[in-house]
Scaffold this active site. Structure first.
Site, PDB file in Angstrom:
ATOM      1  N   ASP A  35       0.765   6.389   0.918  1.00  0.00           N
ATOM      2  CA  ASP A  35       0.829   5.953   2.321  1.00  0.00           C
ATOM      3  C   ASP A  35       2.229   5.418   2.611  1.00  0.00           C
ATOM      4  OD1 ASP A  35      -0.264   5.517   4.889  1.00  0.00           O
ATOM      5  OD2 ASP A  35      -0.675   3.416   4.422  1.00  0.00           O
ATOM      6  N   ASP A  55       2.293  -2.553  -0.537  1.00  0.00           N
ATOM      7  CA  ASP A  55       1.038  -1.941  -0.078  1.00  0.00           C
ATOM      8  C   ASP A  55       0.664  -0.738  -0.941  1.00  0.00           C
ATOM      9  OD1 ASP A  55       0.876  -3.840   1.890  1.00  0.00           O
ATOM     10  OD2 ASP A  55       1.742  -2.572   3.453  1.00  0.00           O
TER      11      ASP A  55
END
Length: 277
Positions: free
Chosen positions: A211, A228
């Protein structure tokens, strides 16, 4: 009567203890309460507060994300004070990250009861899913830190809360996302070189961020930091692994190209695939 000396402690034995004053809204550190594997990897950086009597104080939310919120947490003890980033995962009812099953392909859950609960969407299953995402990010942070990939140092995990290094900018403030920055050409080129090396280090071990975008990168002065990571994808085990890698390449290259850097997403993808195999 037992003759074991352990059953008859010496009268010289003393217990060293102290009362810790914990202000309202704070808590005692849980660093030594969690299992050893739930604490950060060795060597532990000097700035990590290890005092068993340290007090944690929540300083408020720093940012919100698709899968959870990041707050500032001050840990203060006899060996110093540090502000950490506390990432707290939400359950599935309160997350905006809705494509988790695609990233989770190839991962195994050993407990069939948990698997069934997650599939049914029960309260227990939703809580278990949040715990799985937290655990996945914890594992990746440790793995990539030990590989030398620029990620925040993971301090500890306790349930669905991960405490990690708070990445700072040149002025000592929390580092901004790369998406907010307008670096000059030299720094822009340096950032891309750092990013390519980070992606290569992950690919060599068979991993893809999954991502990656300017919103999952922090501009810490001259240094670029990857964040993340719960959805990191196994290139081999996940049948969509190469697609995630190609998408990551296009997302980041589009941002750099829009700011005048001559980059080629397909060439980057080819380089990383070659490194992976």
């Amino acid at each position: 009567m037992s003759t074991d000396p352990a059953d008859h402690p010496s009268s010289d034995f003393t217990l060293d203890w102290e009362v810790v004053d914990v202000p309202d809204g704070s808590r005692l550190t849980s660093y030594w309460d969690v299992e050893p594997l739930c604490r950060g990897p060795e060597p532990v950086p000097d700035w990590v507060v290890l005092d068993r009597g340290a007090v944690d104080t929540d300083l408020g939310v720093l940012k919100t994300g698709k899968e959870g919120d990041v707050s500032l947490l001050e840990r203060s003890g006899k060996d110093g004070t540090v502000v950490l980033a506390a990432k707290r995962y939400r359950d599935q009812d309160h997350r905006s990250f809705r494509r988790g099953e695609e990233y989770a392909e190839g991962r195994r859950v050993r407990d069939s009861r948990v698997t069934r609960a997650i599939a049914k969407g029960s309260a227990f299953g939703r809580a278990a899913a949040a715990g799985q995402w937290a655990s996945a990010e914890w594992d990746q942070l440790k793995r990539f830190w030990l590989l030398g990939v620029p990620v925040p140092y993971p301090v500890q995990i306790d349930g669905t809360e991960i405490l990690m290094e708070l990445v700072l900018d040149e002025d000592g403030a929390p580092a901004p996302r790369l998406a907010r920055e307008r670096p000059g050409h030299a720094r822009l080129a340096s950032y891309f070189d750092q990013l390519r090396e980070a992606m290569r280090a992950m690919a060599e071990q068979g991993w893809v961020h999954g991502d990656l975008s300017p919103y999952n990168l922090l501009a810490a002065g001259d240094r670029l930091v990857v964040i993340d990571l719960p959805q990191a994808v196994d290139l081999v085990a996940n049948p969509q692994g190469s697609e995630f890698l190609l998408r990551d390449c296009h997302h980041v290259c589009a941002w750099f190209a829009a700011r005048g850097l001559d980059v080629d997403a397909d060439a980057l993808f080819a380089e990383l695939i070659a490194a992976a195999w």
